[in-house]
Design a protein around this motif. Structure first.
Motif, PDB file in Angstrom:
ATOM      1  N   LYS A  41     -15.999  18.431  19.387  1.00 30.73           N
ATOM      2  CA  LYS A  41     -15.795  17.404  18.468  1.00 30.73           C
ATOM      3  C   LYS A  41     -14.421  16.891  18.546  1.00 30.73           C
ATOM      4  N   LEU A  42     -13.476  17.845  18.640  1.00 28.49           N
ATOM      5  CA  LEU A  42     -12.004  17.337  18.940  1.00 28.49           C
ATOM      6  C   LEU A  42     -11.812  16.404  20.315  1.00 28.49           C
ATOM      7  N   SER A  43     -12.806  16.589  21.184  1.00 24.66           N
ATOM      8  CA  SER A  43     -12.592  16.009  22.460  1.00 24.66           C
ATOM      9  C   SER A  43     -13.332  14.551  22.532  1.00 24.66           C
ATOM     10  N   LYS A  44     -13.816  14.298  21.594  1.00 30.22           N
ATOM     11  CA  LYS A  44     -14.704  12.965  21.629  1.00 30.22           C
ATOM     12  C   LYS A  44     -13.754  11.870  22.127  1.00 30.22           C
ATOM     13  N   ASN A  45     -14.184  11.038  23.371  1.00 28.91           N
ATOM     14  CA  ASN A  45     -13.702  10.016  23.763  1.00 28.91           C
ATOM     15  C   ASN A  45     -12.305  10.342  24.570  1.00 28.91           C
ATOM     16  N   LYS A  46     -12.006  11.445  24.569  1.00 30.58           N
ATOM     17  CA  LYS A  46     -10.679  11.862  25.026  1.00 30.58           C
ATOM     18  C   LYS A  46     -10.783  12.244  26.447  1.00 30.58           C
ATOM     19  N   THR A  47      -9.423  12.124  27.282  1.00 25.33           N
ATOM     20  CA  THR A  47      -9.480  13.254  28.462  1.00 25.33           C
ATOM     21  C   THR A  47      -8.954  14.542  28.236  1.00 25.33           C
ATOM     22  N   VAL A  48      -9.784  15.573  28.835  1.00 21.89           N
ATOM     23  CA  VAL A  48      -9.598  16.820  28.593  1.00 21.89           C
ATOM     24  C   VAL A  48      -9.384  17.682  29.856  1.00 21.89           C
ATOM     25  N   LEU A  49      -8.092  18.492  29.782  1.00 21.33           N
ATOM     26  CA  LEU A  49      -7.996  19.477  31.050  1.00 21.33           C
ATOM     27  C   LEU A  49      -8.211  20.844  30.493  1.00 21.33           C
ATOM     28  N   ASP A  50      -9.010  21.442  31.136  1.00 19.97           N
ATOM     29  CA  ASP A  50      -9.492  23.060  30.667  1.00 19.97           C
ATOM     30  C   ASP A  50      -8.831  23.766  31.914  1.00 19.97           C
ATOM     31  N   VAL A  51      -7.741  24.625  31.545  1.00 17.74           N
ATOM     32  CA  VAL A  51      -6.802  25.196  32.572  1.00 17.74           C
ATOM     33  C   VAL A  51      -7.319  26.660  32.524  1.00 17.74           C
ATOM     34  N   PHE A  52      -8.352  27.034  31.778  1.00 22.57           N
ATOM     35  CA  PHE A  52      -8.722  28.750  31.718  1.00 22.57           C
ATOM     36  C   PHE A  52     -10.313  28.614  31.633  1.00 22.57           C
ATOM     37  N   SER A  53     -11.035  28.447  32.321  1.00 23.98           N
ATOM     38  CA  SER A  53     -12.449  28.450  32.303  1.00 23.98           C
ATOM     39  C   SER A  53     -13.163  29.548  33.062  1.00 23.98           C
ATOM     40  N   TYR A  54     -13.927  30.267  32.392  1.00 23.05           N
ATOM     41  CA  TYR A  54     -15.148  31.125  32.910  1.00 23.05           C
ATOM     42  C   TYR A  54     -16.535  30.702  33.343  1.00 23.05           C
ATOM     43  N   ALA A  55     -17.015  30.017  32.283  1.00 30.20           N
ATOM     44  CA  ALA A  55     -18.290  29.339  32.389  1.00 30.20           C
ATOM     45  C   ALA A  55     -18.084  27.771  32.210  1.00 30.20           C
ATOM     46  N   GLY A  56     -17.092  27.363  31.911  1.00 31.01           N
ATOM     47  CA  GLY A  56     -17.078  25.907  31.703  1.00 31.01           C
ATOM     48  C   GLY A  56     -17.455  25.613  30.262  1.00 31.01           C
ATOM     49  N   GLY A  57     -17.631  26.338  29.440  1.00 35.63           N
ATOM     50  CA  GLY A  57     -18.068  26.361  28.105  1.00 35.63           C
ATOM     51  C   GLY A  57     -17.325  25.281  27.222  1.00 35.63           C
ATOM     52  N   PHE A  58     -15.870  25.221  27.121  1.00 43.52           N
ATOM     53  CA  PHE A  58     -15.441  24.328  26.329  1.00 43.52           C
ATOM     54  C   PHE A  58     -15.175  23.010  27.124  1.00 43.52           C
TER      55      PHE A  58
END
Length: 258
Positions: free
Chosen positions: A232-249
């Motif tokens: 919800k916080l990421s709506k229409n934003k650019t996001v960098l996930d730097v710690f990902s196991y299954a890509g959930g976030f």
């Protein structure tokens, strides 16, 4: 229903009378789930892993809690009941605790989801035991031998409460090396598993977990609400996930237009 062909243990539990020092007793009375070895001042000489530890108060000789003894851990007693009420530690006791845990999670089904953590270890009175449900596959992760003598009845209750069609056992590194059972890590102990990669839904988003080879139980179901929040916080934003196991976030962010 019986899991006895798969779940065998050489441990035969007995009752232990335990007294603690003042600090240890205070922790138990306040509801702390652990008793460390240096808090124990009196206990049966032949205490073994899986034994039921009946913890008495130091002065009044009153029962203040019940736990399971772990001979191989500095956390020598893992508490399973605070003694506000008298109980018998049997199949009915564990079933009631599992049903209570399930009832607490009913709210999770208010969104389109078929995956949830049924047992959160210490938080639900099952220290060293995690139970996750992926669709209709229940994955139980054991971290301590204390549960081996009680596992058959616990698995029955977990299946009855969750209505799962399949149960998979996952073991910690220490349990894999144990000689007190014949369970294999990733063993299907109930039902059939058509594919080790199980598909499930989390808040309208599709995921999959490898319940046989994946880390822990295959996924981190305890972060369900955190992933929805980040989405919800990421709506229409650019996001960098730097710690990902299954890509959930990342997937939840993507599903919200990031």
């Amino acid at each position: 229903m019986s899991f006895s062909n798969h779940i065998k243990s050489s441990l035969q539990p007995k009752r232990l009378a335990v007294k603690l020092n003042a600090k240890g007793e205070q922790f138990v009375v306040k509801g702390h789930p652990w008793v460390f070895s240096n808090s124990i001042v009196k206990i049966n000489d032949n205490a073994k892993t899986g034994d039921l530890a009946i913890v008495f108060s130091k002065n009044k000789n009153k029962v203040i809690g019940l736990g399971l003894y772990d001979a191989h851990s500095p956390i020598r007693i893992k508490m399973i009941h605070q003694a506000e009420t008298k109980v018998e530690i049997n199949a009915a006791f564990f079933y009631q605790k599992i049903q209570l845990a399930f009832n607490k999670r009913l709210e999770l089904f208010q969104t389109n989801t078929n995956s949830y953590r049924l047992l959160f270890g210490e938080n639900d009175g099952f220290p060293g035991l995690i139970a996750d449900v992926y669709n209709q596959v229940l994955v139980v992760k054991l971290y301590s031998e204390i549960w081996l003598p009680y596992l058959d009845s616990i698995l029955k209750s977990l299946q009855e409460v969750s209505k799962s069609k399949t149960i998979v056992m996952r073991l910690s590194r220490g349990l894999k090396l144990s000689q007190n059972h014949a369970i294999k890590d990733g063993e299907v102990v109930y039902g059939l598993l058509e594919n080790e990669v199980v598909e499930f839904v989390e808040h309208d988003v599709n995921f999959s977990a490898n319940v046989i080879k994946g880390h822990k139980t295959g996924y981190f179901l305890d972060h369900r609400d955190n992933r929805r929040r980040v989405g919800k916080l990421s709506k229409n934003k650019t996001v960098l996930d730097v710690f990902s196991y299954a890509g959930g976030f990342s997937v939840h962010a993507l599903a919200n237009g990031a």
